[in-house]
Every structure is written in structure tokens, then in C-alpha cells.
Design a protein around this motif. Structure first.
Motif, PDB file in Angstrom:
ATOM      1  N   VAL A 115       0.861  -1.179   0.000  1.00 21.66           N
ATOM      2  CA  VAL A 115       0.000   0.000   0.000  1.00 21.66           C
ATOM      3  C   VAL A 115       0.898   1.230   0.000  1.00 21.66           C
ATOM      4  N   ILE A 116       0.666   2.136  -0.923  1.00 22.55           N
ATOM      5  CA  ILE A 116       1.383   3.414  -0.927  1.00 22.55           C
ATOM      6  C   ILE A 116       0.465   4.421  -0.257  1.00 22.55           C
ATOM      7  N   ALA A 117       0.777   4.770   0.971  1.00 24.63           N
ATOM      8  CA  ALA A 117      -0.125   5.560   1.809  1.00 24.63           C
ATOM      9  C   ALA A 117       0.311   7.017   1.845  1.00 24.63           C
ATOM     10  N   GLY A 118      -0.580   7.896   1.412  1.00 25.89           N
ATOM     11  CA  GLY A 118      -0.292   9.315   1.506  1.00 25.89           C
ATOM     12  C   GLY A 118      -0.133   9.744   2.952  1.00 25.89           C
ATOM     13  N   CYS A 119       0.908  10.541   3.196  1.00 24.16           N
ATOM     14  CA  CYS A 119       1.170  11.078   4.537  1.00 24.16           C
ATOM     15  C   CYS A 119       1.054  12.595   4.432  1.00 24.16           C
ATOM     16  N   PRO A 120      -0.006  13.196   4.976  1.00 20.96           N
ATOM     17  CA  PRO A 120      -0.316  14.597   4.696  1.00 20.96           C
ATOM     18  C   PRO A 120       0.749  15.587   5.169  1.00 20.96           C
ATOM     19  N   VAL A 121       1.014  16.541   4.310  1.00 18.58           N
ATOM     20  CA  VAL A 121       1.787  17.726   4.677  1.00 18.58           C
ATOM     21  C   VAL A 121       0.785  18.878   4.622  1.00 18.58           C
ATOM     22  N   PHE A 122       0.330  19.326   5.781  1.00 12.18           N
ATOM     23  CA  PHE A 122      -0.766  20.287   5.851  1.00 12.18           C
ATOM     24  C   PHE A 122      -0.269  21.723   5.695  1.00 12.18           C
ATOM     25  N   ASP A 123      -1.152  22.548   5.129  1.00 14.71           N
ATOM     26  CA  ASP A 123      -0.897  23.979   5.124  1.00 14.71           C
ATOM     27  C   ASP A 123      -1.759  24.632   6.211  1.00 14.71           C
ATOM     28  N   ASP A 124      -1.862  25.952   6.186  1.00 11.58           N
ATOM     29  CA  ASP A 124      -2.575  26.666   7.249  1.00 11.58           C
ATOM     30  C   ASP A 124      -4.087  26.498   7.185  1.00 11.58           C
ATOM     31  N   SER A 125      -4.604  25.838   6.124  1.00 14.60           N
ATOM     32  CA  SER A 125      -6.054  25.679   5.995  1.00 14.60           C
ATOM     33  C   SER A 125      -6.601  24.562   6.875  1.00 14.60           C
ATOM     34  N   VAL A 126      -5.740  23.723   7.437  1.00 17.60           N
ATOM     35  CA  VAL A 126      -6.227  22.592   8.218  1.00 17.60           C
ATOM     36  C   VAL A 126      -6.812  23.084   9.553  1.00 17.60           C
ATOM     37  N   PRO A 127      -8.030  22.641   9.913  1.00 20.47           N
ATOM     38  CA  PRO A 127      -8.578  22.999  11.226  1.00 20.47           C
ATOM     39  C   PRO A 127      -7.705  22.417  12.335  1.00 20.47           C
ATOM     40  N   LYS A 128      -7.347  23.249  13.288  1.00 23.18           N
ATOM     41  CA  LYS A 128      -6.396  22.823  14.320  1.00 23.18           C
ATOM     42  C   LYS A 128      -6.925  21.658  15.149  1.00 23.18           C
ATOM     43  N   MET A 129      -8.234  21.642  15.450  1.00 23.85           N
ATOM     44  CA  MET A 129      -8.773  20.535  16.237  1.00 23.85           C
ATOM     45  C   MET A 129      -8.653  19.219  15.485  1.00 23.85           C
ATOM     46  N   ARG A 130      -8.862  19.265  14.163  1.00 23.38           N
ATOM     47  CA  ARG A 130      -8.710  18.056  13.367  1.00 23.38           C
ATOM     48  C   ARG A 130      -7.260  17.577  13.357  1.00 23.38           C
ATOM     49  N   LEU A 131      -6.353  18.527  13.283  1.00 27.18           N
ATOM     50  CA  LEU A 131      -4.938  18.192  13.262  1.00 27.18           C
ATOM     51  C   LEU A 131      -4.531  17.507  14.565  1.00 27.18           C
ATOM     52  N   TYR A 132      -4.996  18.052  15.687  1.00 23.04           N
ATOM     53  CA  TYR A 132      -4.643  17.451  16.978  1.00 23.04           C
ATOM     54  C   TYR A 132      -5.307  16.096  17.156  1.00 23.04           C
ATOM     55  N   ALA A 133      -6.542  15.980  16.694  1.00 22.39           N
ATOM     56  CA  ALA A 133      -7.257  14.709  16.834  1.00 22.39           C
ATOM     57  C   ALA A 133      -6.583  13.600  16.044  1.00 22.39           C
ATOM     58  N   ARG A 134      -5.949  13.948  14.936  1.00 18.97           N
ATOM     59  CA  ARG A 134      -5.262  12.932  14.134  1.00 18.97           C
ATOM     60  C   ARG A 134      -4.184  12.237  14.944  1.00 18.97           C
ATOM     61  N   TYR A 135      -3.501  12.995  15.812  1.00 18.25           N
ATOM     62  CA  TYR A 135      -2.397  12.411  16.559  1.00 18.25           C
ATOM     63  C   TYR A 135      -2.876  11.365  17.553  1.00 18.25           C
ATOM     64  N   LEU A 136      -4.106  11.518  18.052  1.00 16.55           N
ATOM     65  CA  LEU A 136      -4.660  10.495  18.917  1.00 16.55           C
ATOM     66  C   LEU A 136      -4.840   9.196  18.145  1.00 16.55           C
ATOM     67  N   THR A 137      -5.356   9.305  16.912  1.00 15.52           N
ATOM     68  CA  THR A 137      -5.489   8.116  16.077  1.00 15.52           C
ATOM     69  C   THR A 137      -4.124   7.533  15.748  1.00 15.52           C
ATOM     70  N   HIS A 138      -3.126   8.376  15.478  1.00 10.13           N
ATOM     71  CA  HIS A 138      -1.783   7.868  15.203  1.00 10.13           C
ATOM     72  C   HIS A 138      -1.294   6.985  16.349  1.00 10.13           C
ATOM     73  N   VAL A 139      -1.486   7.445  17.577  1.00 14.58           N
ATOM     74  CA  VAL A 139      -1.014   6.693  18.743  1.00 14.58           C
ATOM     75  C   VAL A 139      -1.700   5.335  18.816  1.00 14.58           C
ATOM     76  N   PHE A 140      -3.022   5.323  18.619  1.00 16.09           N
ATOM     77  CA  PHE A 140      -3.744   4.049  18.651  1.00 16.09           C
ATOM     78  C   PHE A 140      -3.260   3.105  17.553  1.00 16.09           C
ATOM     79  N   VAL A 141      -2.999   3.653  16.359  1.00 14.15           N
ATOM     80  CA  VAL A 141      -2.525   2.815  15.253  1.00 14.15           C
ATOM     81  C   VAL A 141      -1.145   2.249  15.570  1.00 14.15           C
ATOM     82  N   TRP A 142      -0.275   3.054  16.141  1.00 18.56           N
ATOM     83  CA  TRP A 142       1.048   2.552  16.500  1.00 18.56           C
ATOM     84  C   TRP A 142       0.951   1.447  17.550  1.00 18.56           C
ATOM     85  N   ILE A 143       0.010   1.592  18.475  1.00 17.08           N
ATOM     86  CA  ILE A 143      -0.203   0.532  19.471  1.00 17.08           C
ATOM     87  C   ILE A 143      -0.760  -0.724  18.801  1.00 17.08           C
TER      88      ILE A 143
END
Length: 247
Positions: A115-143
Motif C-alpha cells: 500500500v502506498i499511503a499518503g502522509c499529509p503535509v498540511f498547510d494553514d487551511s487545516v482545522p487545528k482541532m482536526r490536526l490534533y485529533a489525528r495524533y490520537l489516532t496515530h497513537v492508537f494505530v502505532w499501538i
């Protein structure tokens, strides 16, 4: 056998889908548009696109809205039935850069079966709450994978080998809404499919339309993480062995 096509799930993105489709077609790939129960206006836009490019666009219309994941999987089944061995998924709202498609194709050639998985490089348009929430999912995925091999599991811009996907969905129920992207990627990883991460710019979104349901989708995502955690525990010996072999 054909190689790669593009699958785009569409639900009321009539203002952005033409630009996205034209960007895809510029790279010579066949495009499968999956109308996930869109409104009459969007449906008419999709009809016009398909009519204008009959040899380049296939329109698959679902009878009612079933969710992003269900639409993507319907497109994958159709792609496999048409003889394609790979499918590149891209969102319909214009947030992904279609100019990066050749980079996905090149990595797929270098890493067949991954699988070639896109890894986002965000600009200033990304909602900050969405950006922070992604990291919670990242942690669960790593676990749940016992690894850092998946850098981002939520990006809707990625290339799949269709054989492993069809094998997976034949025996597993995959999240059909906004839980889809993470659910299928973790389960493919468990199945032994390699994940290659590709940084790609992401802008939120060009047509101002988001179908993320704040409460329902968060409930589904939370439930998914819980199910995946217990699935990880069942696969713990195999995941540890894989980790040891990688070292």
C-alpha cells in the motif's frame, strides 16, 4: 491484465469533482466515479463528466448514501472486475494534489504488493482541532500495529493492491464511513501487506464541504480503535515475531 485505475467516492462534491477528475485524467489513468447517493445537482454533474469522457470515466451509482468506505469498496470491486490490479483512492473535495499521482505510481512499481499511503503535509487551511485529533489516532494505530510503519492512517489519498484488499474484505467487515481509511490499513498491515508512506500536500477543502459527522463518526472511530486493540492482542505473538524479524 490492466494495472492501476483511480477510484473517487463522491457525495455532493459537485463544485470540486470536475477539477479532481480532470487532474486524474491528465495522468492517463481510467477513473471510476462512485456516486454515493448524491443530490440531484451532483448526480447531474457526474453524468455530464461520464458522458463527456466515455472511454476514460466509469460512473458507478449507489442507490443510497452508504458512507465513504462502502463507496470506495464498491469502486474497488468494480475495478477488479474490469481487470485492474491496483486502485488509487483520492477524495472528491480537491484537498489532494493530483500532480503527485506519478509519485504514487513510481513507488508502487518499486514496491509491488504494498500500500502506498499518503502522509499529509498540511498547510494553514487545516482545522487545528482536526490536526490534533489525528495524533490520537496515530497513537492508537502505532499501538495496534506495534510499529511506526504507518505514519498516517487517515489520509484518503493512497494506492492499494486489489488482490489483498479483496481477500481481506471477503472475510472481514471494514468500516463503511469515516472509520474506513484507518480500519482497512491496519487490517492489511496485520495481513502482512507492507505500507510505504509518501508525504503529499493536503489543503482543506476546495469546495468547503465536509461530511464528517462530529458525534456519529467519532463514536464509530472510537469503537474501531477498541475492536482493533483487542484484535492486536489476539495477533500479539505474530506481530512481535514480525517486529523481531524486521530488526
Amino acid at each position: 491484465m490492466k494495472h492501476c485505475c483511480v477510484v473517487i467516492p463522491v457525495f455532493d462534491h459537485e463544485h470540486a469533482i470536475a477539477a479532481v477528475t480532470n487532474g486524474v485524467l491528465a495522468h492517463g489513468l481510467h477513473c471510476i466515479l462512485v456516486d454515493d447517493g448524491s443530490s440531484a445537482g451532483c448526480a447531474a454533474t457526474l453524468d455530464a463528466l461520464a458522458l463527456a469522457r466515455p472511454g476514460q470515466i466509469t460512473l458507478l451509482r449507489l442507490p443510497f448514501n452508504q458512507g465513504k468506505g462502502a463507496a470506495v469498496l464498491a469502486g474497488f470491486r468494480l475495478a477488479a472486475g474490469c481487470g485492474f490490479t491496483e486502485a488509487l483512492q483520492i477524495d472528491a473535495d480537491g484537498q489532494h494534489r493530483t500532480a503527485d499521482i506519478p509519485r504514487f505510481l513510481a513507488l508502487a512499481r518499486a514496491h509491488p504488493g504494498a500500500v502506498i499511503a499518503g502522509c499529509p503535509v498540511f498547510d494553514d487551511s487545516v482545522p487545528k482541532m482536526r490536526l490534533y485529533a489525528r495524533y490520537l489516532t496515530h497513537v492508537f494505530v502505532w499501538i495496534n500495529t506495534l510499529s511506526f510503519d504507518i505514519k498516517d492512517s487517515m489520509c484518503g489519498f493512497r494506492l492499494y493492491p486489489l488482490g489483498p484488499v479483496l481477500q481481506l474484505i471477503a472475510g472481514q467487515r471494514i468500516g463503511s464511513h469515516m472509520n474506513f481509511d484507518t480500519d482497512i490499513l491496519v487490517r492489511l498491515y496485520w495481513q502482512g501487506v507492507a505500507v510505504v508512506n509518501l508525504p503529499t500536500p493536503v489543503t482543506y477543502p476546495s469546495d468547503g464541504v465536509s461530511h464528517f459527522r462530529l458525534w456519529m463518526d467519532n463514536v464509530l472511530i472510537t469503537r474501531m480503535h477498541a475492536v482493533l486493540f483487542f484484535g492486536m492482542l489476539m495477533r500479539l505473538p505474530g506481530l512481535l515475531l514480525r517486529k523481531w524479524r524486521a530488526r
